[in-house]
Motif scaffolding. Structure first.
Motif, PDB file in Angstrom:
ATOM      1  N   PHE A  61       0.859  -1.182   0.000  1.00 45.71           N
ATOM      2  CA  PHE A  61       0.000   0.000   0.000  1.00 45.71           C
ATOM      3  C   PHE A  61       0.898   1.237   0.000  1.00 45.71           C
ATOM      4  O   PHE A  61       1.710   1.421   0.905  1.00 45.71           O
ATOM      5  CB  PHE A  61      -0.882  -0.031   1.250  1.00 45.71           C
ATOM      6  CG  PHE A  61      -2.025   0.941   1.256  1.00 45.71           C
ATOM      7  CD1 PHE A  61      -2.452   1.582   0.112  1.00 45.71           C
ATOM      8  CD2 PHE A  61      -2.690   1.201   2.449  1.00 45.71           C
ATOM      9  CE1 PHE A  61      -3.516   2.462   0.127  1.00 45.71           C
ATOM     10  CE2 PHE A  61      -3.757   2.074   2.486  1.00 45.71           C
ATOM     11  CZ  PHE A  61      -4.178   2.705   1.317  1.00 45.71           C
ATOM     12  N   LEU A  62       0.763   2.084  -1.018  1.00 42.84           N
ATOM     13  CA  LEU A  62       1.570   3.293  -1.141  1.00 42.84           C
ATOM     14  C   LEU A  62       0.695   4.536  -1.100  1.00 42.84           C
ATOM     15  O   LEU A  62      -0.464   4.516  -1.522  1.00 42.84           O
ATOM     16  CB  LEU A  62       2.348   3.293  -2.460  1.00 42.84           C
ATOM     17  CG  LEU A  62       3.312   2.143  -2.719  1.00 42.84           C
ATOM     18  CD1 LEU A  62       3.987   2.328  -4.072  1.00 42.84           C
ATOM     19  CD2 LEU A  62       4.357   2.047  -1.613  1.00 42.84           C
ATOM     20  N   LYS A  63       1.280   5.629  -0.619  1.00 41.13           N
ATOM     21  CA  LYS A  63       0.610   6.923  -0.588  1.00 41.13           C
ATOM     22  C   LYS A  63       1.402   7.914  -1.422  1.00 41.13           C
ATOM     23  O   LYS A  63       2.608   8.069  -1.241  1.00 41.13           O
ATOM     24  CB  LYS A  63       0.500   7.427   0.854  1.00 41.13           C
ATOM     25  CG  LYS A  63      -0.123   8.824   0.975  1.00 41.13           C
ATOM     26  CD  LYS A  63      -0.150   9.315   2.405  1.00 41.13           C
ATOM     27  CE  LYS A  63       1.223   9.711   2.908  1.00 41.13           C
ATOM     28  NZ  LYS A  63       1.180  10.460   4.191  1.00 41.13           N
ATOM     29  N   MET A  64       0.713   8.597  -2.351  1.00 34.66           N
ATOM     30  CA  MET A  64       1.305   9.663  -3.147  1.00 34.66           C
ATOM     31  C   MET A  64       0.895  10.992  -2.519  1.00 34.66           C
ATOM     32  O   MET A  64      -0.290  11.287  -2.402  1.00 34.66           O
ATOM     33  CB  MET A  64       0.798   9.587  -4.593  1.00 34.66           C
ATOM     34  CG  MET A  64       1.344  10.655  -5.512  1.00 34.66           C
ATOM     35  SD  MET A  64       0.522  10.634  -7.139  1.00 34.66           S
ATOM     36  CE  MET A  64       1.040   9.038  -7.771  1.00 34.66           C
ATOM     37  N   SER A  65       1.876  11.792  -2.096  1.00 32.93           N
ATOM     38  CA  SER A  65       1.550  13.012  -1.365  1.00 32.93           C
ATOM     39  C   SER A  65       2.620  14.074  -1.582  1.00 32.93           C
ATOM     40  O   SER A  65       3.655  13.831  -2.194  1.00 32.93           O
ATOM     41  CB  SER A  65       1.415  12.713   0.132  1.00 32.93           C
ATOM     42  OG  SER A  65       2.640  12.231   0.652  1.00 32.93           O
ATOM     43  N   SER A  77      -3.238  10.441  -3.834  1.00 32.89           N
ATOM     44  CA  SER A  77      -3.771   9.144  -4.243  1.00 32.89           C
ATOM     45  C   SER A  77      -3.089   8.056  -3.428  1.00 32.89           C
ATOM     46  O   SER A  77      -2.044   8.277  -2.812  1.00 32.89           O
ATOM     47  CB  SER A  77      -3.510   8.912  -5.735  1.00 32.89           C
ATOM     48  OG  SER A  77      -4.022   7.675  -6.167  1.00 32.89           O
ATOM     49  N   CYS A  78      -3.713   6.869  -3.423  1.00 39.00           N
ATOM     50  CA  CYS A  78      -3.096   5.681  -2.840  1.00 39.00           C
ATOM     51  C   CYS A  78      -3.054   4.597  -3.897  1.00 39.00           C
ATOM     52  O   CYS A  78      -3.940   4.507  -4.750  1.00 39.00           O
ATOM     53  CB  CYS A  78      -3.875   5.207  -1.623  1.00 39.00           C
ATOM     54  SG  CYS A  78      -3.674   6.272  -0.173  1.00 39.00           S
ATOM     55  N   MET A  79      -2.041   3.767  -3.864  1.00 39.85           N
ATOM     56  CA  MET A  79      -1.866   2.704  -4.843  1.00 39.85           C
ATOM     57  C   MET A  79      -1.819   1.359  -4.152  1.00 39.85           C
ATOM     58  O   MET A  79      -1.075   1.178  -3.181  1.00 39.85           O
ATOM     59  CB  MET A  79      -0.578   2.913  -5.652  1.00 39.85           C
ATOM     60  CG  MET A  79      -0.658   4.059  -6.660  1.00 39.85           C
ATOM     61  SD  MET A  79      -0.475   5.691  -5.923  1.00 39.85           S
ATOM     62  CE  MET A  79       1.247   5.674  -5.462  1.00 39.85           C
ATOM     63  N   ARG A 156     -16.802  12.869   1.889  1.00 46.01           N
ATOM     64  CA  ARG A 156     -15.436  12.786   1.368  1.00 46.01           C
ATOM     65  C   ARG A 156     -14.839  11.398   1.626  1.00 46.01           C
ATOM     66  O   ARG A 156     -14.197  10.822   0.748  1.00 46.01           O
ATOM     67  CB  ARG A 156     -14.573  13.877   2.002  1.00 46.01           C
ATOM     68  CG  ARG A 156     -13.270  14.102   1.274  1.00 46.01           C
ATOM     69  CD  ARG A 156     -12.747  15.506   1.472  1.00 46.01           C
ATOM     70  NE  ARG A 156     -12.297  15.780   2.811  1.00 46.01           N
ATOM     71  CZ  ARG A 156     -12.797  16.731   3.595  1.00 46.01           C
ATOM     72  NH1 ARG A 156     -13.782  17.499   3.167  1.00 46.01           N
ATOM     73  NH2 ARG A 156     -12.323  16.931   4.809  1.00 46.01           N
ATOM     74  N   VAL A 157     -15.061  10.862   2.816  1.00 49.78           N
ATOM     75  CA  VAL A 157     -14.566   9.521   3.118  1.00 49.78           C
ATOM     76  C   VAL A 157     -15.213   8.493   2.192  1.00 49.78           C
ATOM     77  O   VAL A 157     -14.536   7.623   1.630  1.00 49.78           O
ATOM     78  CB  VAL A 157     -14.821   9.168   4.600  1.00 49.78           C
ATOM     79  CG1 VAL A 157     -14.555   7.683   4.861  1.00 49.78           C
ATOM     80  CG2 VAL A 157     -13.945  10.018   5.512  1.00 49.78           C
ATOM     81  N   GLU A 182      -6.469   5.404  10.229  1.00 51.43           N
ATOM     82  CA  GLU A 182      -5.484   6.465   9.991  1.00 51.43           C
ATOM     83  C   GLU A 182      -5.201   6.602   8.500  1.00 51.43           C
ATOM     84  O   GLU A 182      -5.121   7.722   7.975  1.00 51.43           O
ATOM     85  CB  GLU A 182      -4.197   6.168  10.746  1.00 51.43           C
ATOM     86  CG  GLU A 182      -3.152   7.268  10.635  1.00 51.43           C
ATOM     87  CD  GLU A 182      -1.918   6.981  11.478  1.00 51.43           C
ATOM     88  OE1 GLU A 182      -1.199   7.937  11.801  1.00 51.43           O
ATOM     89  OE2 GLU A 182      -1.687   5.806  11.814  1.00 51.43           O
ATOM     90  N   GLU A 183      -5.072   5.474   7.803  1.00 53.69           N
ATOM     91  CA  GLU A 183      -4.827   5.497   6.368  1.00 53.69           C
ATOM     92  C   GLU A 183      -6.024   6.067   5.616  1.00 53.69           C
ATOM     93  O   GLU A 183      -5.861   6.812   4.638  1.00 53.69           O
ATOM     94  CB  GLU A 183      -4.495   4.088   5.884  1.00 53.69           C
ATOM     95  CG  GLU A 183      -3.143   3.590   6.377  1.00 53.69           C
ATOM     96  CD  GLU A 183      -2.953   2.092   6.204  1.00 53.69           C
ATOM     97  OE1 GLU A 183      -1.811   1.631   6.375  1.00 53.69           O
ATOM     98  OE2 GLU A 183      -3.944   1.389   5.915  1.00 53.69           O
ATOM     99  N   ILE A 184      -7.237   5.745   6.056  1.00 44.89           N
ATOM    100  CA  ILE A 184      -8.443   6.325   5.450  1.00 44.89           C
ATOM    101  C   ILE A 184      -8.434   7.832   5.645  1.00 44.89           C
ATOM    102  O   ILE A 184      -8.821   8.592   4.745  1.00 44.89           O
ATOM    103  CB  ILE A 184      -9.696   5.687   6.053  1.00 44.89           C
ATOM    104  CG1 ILE A 184      -9.796   4.219   5.629  1.00 44.89           C
ATOM    105  CG2 ILE A 184     -10.960   6.443   5.635  1.00 44.89           C
ATOM    106  CD1 ILE A 184     -10.898   3.444   6.314  1.00 44.89           C
ATOM    107  N   GLY A 185      -7.978   8.278   6.812  1.00 40.67           N
ATOM    108  CA  GLY A 185      -7.851   9.712   7.042  1.00 40.67           C
ATOM    109  C   GLY A 185      -6.883  10.369   6.081  1.00 40.67           C
ATOM    110  O   GLY A 185      -7.132  11.469   5.577  1.00 40.67           O
ATOM    111  N   TYR A 186      -5.755   9.674   5.782  1.00 42.12           N
ATOM    112  CA  TYR A 186      -4.779  10.212   4.845  1.00 42.12           C
ATOM    113  C   TYR A 186      -5.407  10.472   3.474  1.00 42.12           C
ATOM    114  O   TYR A 186      -5.227  11.542   2.891  1.00 42.12           O
ATOM    115  CB  TYR A 186      -3.617   9.227   4.660  1.00 42.12           C
ATOM    116  CG  TYR A 186      -2.634   9.165   5.809  1.00 42.12           C
ATOM    117  CD1 TYR A 186      -2.290  10.301   6.528  1.00 42.12           C
ATOM    118  CD2 TYR A 186      -2.031   7.953   6.151  1.00 42.12           C
ATOM    119  CE1 TYR A 186      -1.388  10.227   7.571  1.00 42.12           C
ATOM    120  CE2 TYR A 186      -1.121   7.875   7.195  1.00 42.12           C
ATOM    121  CZ  TYR A 186      -0.804   9.017   7.906  1.00 42.12           C
ATOM    122  OH  TYR A 186       0.091   8.947   8.933  1.00 42.12           O
ATOM    123  N   ILE A 187      -6.118   9.480   2.956  1.00 47.93           N
ATOM    124  CA  ILE A 187      -6.634   9.621   1.590  1.00 47.93           C
ATOM    125  C   ILE A 187      -7.842  10.543   1.522  1.00 47.93           C
ATOM    126  O   ILE A 187      -8.195  11.017   0.444  1.00 47.93           O
ATOM    127  CB  ILE A 187      -6.993   8.251   0.983  1.00 47.93           C
ATOM    128  CG1 ILE A 187      -8.164   7.605   1.720  1.00 47.93           C
ATOM    129  CG2 ILE A 187      -5.796   7.327   0.968  1.00 47.93           C
ATOM    130  CD1 ILE A 187      -8.661   6.338   1.071  1.00 47.93           C
TER     131      ILE A 187
END
Length: 232
Positions: A61-65, A77-79, A156-157, A182-187
């Motif tokens: 699981f990756l986060k683009m930020s 985005s998340c991948m 939004r969620v 926490e990850e849901i909060g990030y995206i």
């Protein structure tokens, strides 16, 4: 970030474009794509880095930020497994404009620029895939701007979770997601506590089920149209 030597065939089991390639093109990809293990919290790449590879998630699981000058983190985005990213920077030959961080232990495939350009020059199906993927990513980013400016946190969620189920951007996503609040909060650009409140509401509307260590999507179309769907 460590080099990994797992079965090359497994690197492409969730990848949509791999099944489209001619056998000789796929053979070249197998020979030239490498794999690296990225532990949770580590960077896959950083903003400003030269772009030498197209990258794909084998599993993880990756986060683009990006981080603003004021220190605020904005998640684009998340991948998940099967998702590939970075084609825009490769096509424009510019430094990377975002950070990519592993939210959990992740195996990442790296396709060299030369291989990427070879496929552009020799594979019509690969070009067609890239057109669809770029269009999907553009649509996602436009939607994220709309969500951030116009939608309340619950909506939004819901919409950000629904956006993770896209055949071009995250083709291997199942209805069960191993994802933390926490990850849901990030995206979704909300706090973990606010994400928890939203999940409770969406569960009450029978759009998803909160499981131990993740969620199960029960009504994907309902998430995409929330709150209208929940009011029916």
């Amino acid at each position: 970030m460590n080099t990994s030597n797992s079965d090359p065939e497994l690197r492409f089991q969730h990848t949509m474009w791999a099944s489209m390639l001619a056998p000789e093109h796929m053979q070249k990809v197998r020979e030239e794509v490498t794999e690296r293990f990225v532990p949770a919290g580590a960077f896959v790449c950083r903003k400003g880095d030269p772009v030498d590879h197209w990258m794909g998630v084998i599993d993880g699981f990756l986060k683009m930020s990006s981080i603003s000058p004021e220190g605020k983190t904005v998640t684009f985005s998340c991948m998940l497994a099967g998702g590939w990213f970075g084609e825009g920077s490769l096509l424009k030959t510019e430094p990377r404009r975002y950070d990519v961080v592993a939210l959990r232990d992740t195996r990442v495939a790296f396709m060299p620029r030369t291989t990427f350009n070879y496929l552009l020059d020799h594979s019509i199906p690969f070009n067609r895939f890239l057109l669809h993927q770029l269009n999907a990513r553009l649509g996602l980013f436009i939607s994220l701007v709309e969500y951030d400016r116009m939608l309340d946190p619950d909506t939004r969620v819901a919409r950000c979770l629904a956006a993770m189920f896209h055949p071009y951007l995250n083709p291997a996503s199942s209805m069960q997601l191993q994802i933390s609040q926490e990850e849901i909060g990030y995206i979704s650009s909300v706090s973990r506590q606010r994400a928890n409140q939203a999940l409770q509401l969406l569960e009450k509307k029978q759009l998803l089920r909160v499981d131990y260590g993740g969620i199960t999507i029960l009504n994907l179309d309902g998430l995409r149209s929330f709150p209208q769907e929940a009011e029916l």
